[in-house]
Design an enzyme around this catalytic site. Sequence first.
Site, PDB file in Angstrom:
ATOM      1  CG  ASP A 102      -1.895  -1.073   1.276  1.00 31.50           C
ATOM      2  OD1 ASP A 102      -2.243  -1.660   0.172  1.00 31.50           O
ATOM      3  OD2 ASP A 102      -2.258  -1.470   2.338  1.00 31.50           O
TER       4      ASP A 102
HETATM    5  N1  URA Z   1      -1.249  -5.840   3.815  1.00 26.35           N
HETATM    6  C1  URA Z   1      -1.659  -4.586   3.867  1.00 26.35           C
HETATM    7  O1  URA Z   1      -2.741  -4.278   4.531  1.00 26.35           O
HETATM    8  N2  URA Z   1      -1.149  -3.725   3.241  1.00 26.35           N
HETATM    9  C2  URA Z   1       0.225  -3.841   2.628  1.00 26.35           C
HETATM   10  O2  URA Z   1       0.952  -3.001   2.168  1.00 26.35           O
HETATM   11  C3  URA Z   1       0.740  -5.297   2.452  1.00 26.35           C
HETATM   12  C4  URA Z   1      -0.006  -6.313   3.197  1.00 26.35           C
END
Ligand code: URA
Length: 266
Positions: A102
Amino acid sequence: MRLDKYLSEASIGRRKAVRQFIKDGKVLVNGCVQIVPATEIDEQKDVIEYEGEKVIHSGKVYYMFHKPAGCITARKDEREKTVLDFFQELNDNGLFPVGRLDKDTEGLLFITNDGVFNHEVMYPEKHVDKTYFFWAFGELNKDKMDRLIEGVHLEHAEILVKASKVEIDKQGLFYELQAQIEGNGYEKVKKNREIQPVVSGFITISQGCKHQVKRMLKAVGCYIVYLKRVSIGKVTLDETLEKGSYRALTKEEINSFMSHRNDSVT
Ligand code: URA
């Protein structure tokens, strides 16, 4: 291509290390010691040797990138900074990120031009473990940790997702631990922040659903405010690698995903 770039792409070592190997006279170009890292070589014709062995450069490249928060996991974007913007100096349009983190997640991300490697790391049936460090508002206890291991249903999805390991690092009230909480994600929590319980820990998963860790922790009443991927399979984020920087993966690191295949790196 520059000699130092060639050697680091061939996984002889990081850019800084290979420059030193060259200066130390450990690298031969067509049988002659070459001590200038910026020397231009012809990848098709020149024979490069390191410590007496011919260097094999497959044309495939593999990097460990320390993703900072604030950039998106994409190749190009009109508005947002992307992880590939950090690789512009390589001038390699074939590069892509392996999986995604993310925008606000930090940590280990592989960048490559090798689709087979991507498949080995990402394909769900390969069950490659990915470990994340988190800070969250809320409490974790044995019961909630067991639920994460047994599997939780994600909101708005039918799928059951499981953690293979969950560990608590620190637990207390926000005002007690604030100084240790990384990032500024906690600023989003406004209400009674000082006296809210917070927890940090590690969670390992092998599936790859969107926002999976955040959604799993939410399923047990915890709200993630900081997330960092620290390892993928046997490869751990090199903590000497500053946020926004990268290095070539070593042969051992690459082969920890590919060793059973004919196309493993030798
Ligand atoms: N899980 C998440 O919630 N975000 C990420 O960036 C990776 C795994």
